[in-house]
Motif scaffolding. Structure first.
Motif, PDB file in Angstrom:
ATOM      1  N   LYS A 150       1.026  -1.376   0.126  1.00 42.93           N
ATOM      2  CA  LYS A 150      -0.104   0.262  -0.050  1.00 42.93           C
ATOM      3  C   LYS A 150       0.860   1.237  -0.198  1.00 42.93           C
ATOM      4  CE  LYS A 150      -3.728  -2.218   2.784  1.00 42.93           C
ATOM      5  NZ  LYS A 150      -4.350  -2.367   3.953  1.00 42.93           N
ATOM      6  N   ASP A 271       0.897   0.142  16.593  1.00 48.16           N
ATOM      7  CA  ASP A 271      -0.361  -0.597  16.050  1.00 48.16           C
ATOM      8  C   ASP A 271       0.535  -1.947  15.715  1.00 48.16           C
ATOM      9  OD1 ASP A 271      -2.049   1.246  16.384  1.00 48.16           O
ATOM     10  OD2 ASP A 271      -1.834   2.029  14.404  1.00 48.16           O
ATOM     11  N   GLN A 277       7.347   5.376   9.160  1.00 46.50           N
ATOM     12  CA  GLN A 277       6.673   6.651   8.637  1.00 46.50           C
ATOM     13  C   GLN A 277       7.343   7.362   7.711  1.00 46.50           C
ATOM     14  OE1 GLN A 277       5.397   9.218  12.054  1.00 46.50           O
ATOM     15  NE2 GLN A 277       5.551  11.080  10.928  1.00 46.50           N
ATOM     16  N   ALA A 285       3.057   9.418   5.562  1.00 41.59           N
ATOM     17  CA  ALA A 285       2.111   8.069   5.679  1.00 41.59           C
ATOM     18  C   ALA A 285       2.935   7.338   6.862  1.00 41.59           C
ATOM     19  CB  ALA A 285       2.216   7.392   4.300  1.00 41.59           C
ATOM     20  N   GLU A 291      -1.306  -2.694   7.606  1.00 33.18           N
ATOM     21  CA  GLU A 291      -2.318  -1.259   7.242  1.00 33.18           C
ATOM     22  C   GLU A 291      -1.220  -0.140   6.825  1.00 33.18           C
ATOM     23  OE1 GLU A 291      -5.373  -1.569   7.379  1.00 33.18           O
ATOM     24  OE2 GLU A 291      -5.027  -3.637   8.139  1.00 33.18           O
ATOM     25  N   CYS A 292      -1.893   0.950   6.221  1.00 34.93           N
ATOM     26  CA  CYS A 292      -1.148   1.952   5.884  1.00 34.93           C
ATOM     27  C   CYS A 292      -2.175   3.139   6.088  1.00 34.93           C
ATOM     28  CB  CYS A 292      -0.614   1.876   4.262  1.00 34.93           C
ATOM     29  SG  CYS A 292       0.448   3.327   4.158  1.00 34.93           S
ATOM     30  N   LYS A 293      -1.631   4.300   6.676  1.00 35.67           N
ATOM     31  CA  LYS A 293      -2.589   5.691   6.731  1.00 35.67           C
ATOM     32  C   LYS A 293      -1.714   6.682   6.313  1.00 35.67           C
ATOM     33  CE  LYS A 293      -4.417   3.761  11.115  1.00 35.67           C
ATOM     34  NZ  LYS A 293      -5.921   3.416  10.694  1.00 35.67           N
ATOM     35  N   GLN A 295      -1.787  11.145   5.807  1.00 36.54           N
ATOM     36  CA  GLN A 295      -2.475  12.562   6.089  1.00 36.54           C
ATOM     37  C   GLN A 295      -1.792  13.417   5.172  1.00 36.54           C
ATOM     38  OE1 GLN A 295      -0.580  15.047   9.518  1.00 36.54           O
ATOM     39  NE2 GLN A 295      -2.410  14.310  10.404  1.00 36.54           N
ATOM     40  N   TYR A 316      -4.475  11.604  15.956  1.00 33.81           N
ATOM     41  CA  TYR A 316      -4.660  10.325  15.123  1.00 33.81           C
ATOM     42  C   TYR A 316      -6.071  10.652  14.148  1.00 33.81           C
ATOM     43  CZ  TYR A 316      -1.791   7.905  18.443  1.00 33.81           C
ATOM     44  OH  TYR A 316      -0.744   7.554  19.190  1.00 33.81           O
ATOM     45  N   TRP A 319      -5.825  11.205   9.995  1.00 35.99           N
ATOM     46  CA  TRP A 319      -5.270  10.344   9.217  1.00 35.99           C
ATOM     47  C   TRP A 319      -6.271   9.278   8.715  1.00 35.99           C
ATOM     48  CZ3 TRP A 319       0.320   9.652   8.536  1.00 35.99           C
ATOM     49  CH2 TRP A 319       1.231  10.443   9.328  1.00 35.99           C
ATOM     50  N   GLN A 320      -6.027   9.026   7.622  1.00 35.62           N
ATOM     51  CA  GLN A 320      -7.068   8.144   6.696  1.00 35.62           C
ATOM     52  C   GLN A 320      -6.400   6.700   6.339  1.00 35.62           C
ATOM     53  OE1 GLN A 320      -7.704  11.395   3.540  1.00 35.62           O
ATOM     54  NE2 GLN A 320      -9.767  10.955   4.026  1.00 35.62           N
ATOM     55  N   ASP A 321      -7.180   5.837   6.336  1.00 33.79           N
ATOM     56  CA  ASP A 321      -6.745   4.420   6.086  1.00 33.79           C
ATOM     57  C   ASP A 321      -6.699   4.301   4.488  1.00 33.79           C
ATOM     58  OD1 ASP A 321      -6.428   2.945   8.349  1.00 33.79           O
ATOM     59  OD2 ASP A 321      -8.729   3.066   8.465  1.00 33.79           O
TER      60      ASP A 321
END
Length: 386
Positions: A150, A271, A277, A285, A291-293, A295, A316, A319-321
């Motif tokens: 991702k 997590d 990061q 990111a 997972e990957c988030k 902003q 937090y 941030w979007q998935d």
């Protein structure tokens, strides 16, 4: 549609990684799925023979997973022309001799990393395989983790603008073995047996950084042996002679700065066991194993330093998935499929023994940096090994 057999000599699969990831979740899984689909529609069915030193473990492992063949005679296995591939998941100190013998026997090579304990030996294997005309690959599983796939998608979209820095946190607390059983084998903490987190993990960070951000130009590394004594599988106390933590900074192509903390002496407050990061001019990111988030700069809150009042911002929340958008298979299984297609269909496979040697080089230079307490440059290895 026809089914074609391919024989695979699997050496060292009674160990934790060899059993769980390479045998059960890769080769056995592919067999259960009916094999690997080839370009012409045929199915390629792996037929493994399990090789190791412990006859009892081999027999039990083969029986548990419906595998008919096992042996503790590697030379006899290499002499069998019906087995085309040699796979090695032994401890690092045993790898060079066995892989070299397999190359001389004309086998295609697929092996775990690190491929050797020093750069010259790793490069010699790459040159030997190239001269012999056999195909060869090295496990670089983290490239196929859902979280990093991702993250690669995010990078390729141009989301970051100009990437500035990368920060990685990896590790967990490995019990000392006295009051709870250790999650990792004792050889990991013995330098004389090829142990040490620098040798283990800097090989990973080299290919992760190279494939996502750019080649390493120079590095600085500080190692530590935080836990000086541990208890082995037989209940015997032993001196830990290898590093169990590494704090490394890398200068990459394009001026990107990357820092990775790797430790078997850290309690997890994040997590996932791996967190990377990435910060860029237009966005950031955070990627883990799955997972990957992200902003973006328009969603970045305005932080102000004021320790005299409670923090008013939920950092937090903005941030979007990154969505899955595809089904992710086991990372080891994905690379096994790619290598098998490389052998049979000649499909591209970039992660060869030269790539493995580059990982060993970075680990060796990390140890040198620690020993000499200074930055060291990372010269490119001669491409003649391809």
């Amino acid at each position: 549609m026809a089914t074609r057999r391919i024989g695979i000599i699997m050496n060292g699969v009674t160990g934790r990684m060899g059993t769980n990831q390479h045998l059960v979740r890769s080769i056995v899984a592919l067999r259960n799925e009916g094999g690997v689909r080839l370009a012409n529609g045929d199915r390629l069915m792996p037929d493994p023979i399990l090789v190791g030193r412990n006859e009892e473990k081999l027999r039990a492992l083969a029986k548990a997973h419906g595998i008919e063949r096992w042996s503790n005679d590697l030379a006899a296995c290499l002499a069998n022309s019906e087995d085309e591939i040699y796979f090695d998941a032994q401890t690092t100190t045993r790898r060079v001799e066995s892989v070299s013998a397999a190359i001389r026997a004309g086998k295609h090579i697929y092996c775990e990393k690190p491929t050797a304990t020093d750069t010259e030996s790793a490069l010699a294997l790459a040159r030997q395989a190239s001269a012999a005309g056999v195909k060869h690959g090295v496990v670089q599983d983290k490239l196929f983790l859902p979280g990093l796939m991702k993250l690669k998608r995010v990078i390729e979209s141009g989301f970051f603008g100009r990437i500035l820095s990368v920060r990685g946190e990896f590790g967990y607390w490995v019990f000392e073995g006295d009051w709870q059983e250790a999650q990792r084998p004792s050889w990991n903490y013995r330098q004389e047996e090829g142990g040490g987190i620098i040798v283990d993990m800097l090989c990973h960070w080299r290919y992760v950084l190279a494939n996502l951000f750019g080649e390493i130009q120079s590095l600085s590394c500080l190692g530590a042996t935080h836990i000086p004594e541990r208890v082995d599988e037989r209940g015997h106390t032993y001196a830990a002679t290898a590093d169990d933590a590494a704090y490394a900074t890398f200068e990459l192509e394009g001026g990107i700065v990357a820092h990775f903390n790797s430790s078997w002496c850290v309690r997890v407050y994040r997590d996932e066991l791996l967190s990377i990061q990435v910060d860029g001019t237009h966005g950031s990111a955070v990627a883990g194993l799955r997972e990957c988030k992200v902003q973006s700069r328009v969603n970045t809150p305005r932080a102000i330093w004021n320790p005299d009042v409670p923090n008013p911002i939920d950092f937090y929340a903005s941030w979007q998935d990154v969505p899955d958008n595809e089904v992710f298979a086991n990372a080891f299984k994905v690379q096994w499929e790619l290598f098998l297609k490389h052998v049979v269909d000649d499909e591209p496979f970039a992660w060869d023994l030269l790539a493995g040697a580059r990982g060993v080089q970075v680990a060796e230079l990390g140890l040198r940096s620690w020993r000499e307490r200074r930055w060291v440059d990372v010269p490119d290895l001669i491409d003649e090994a391809r």
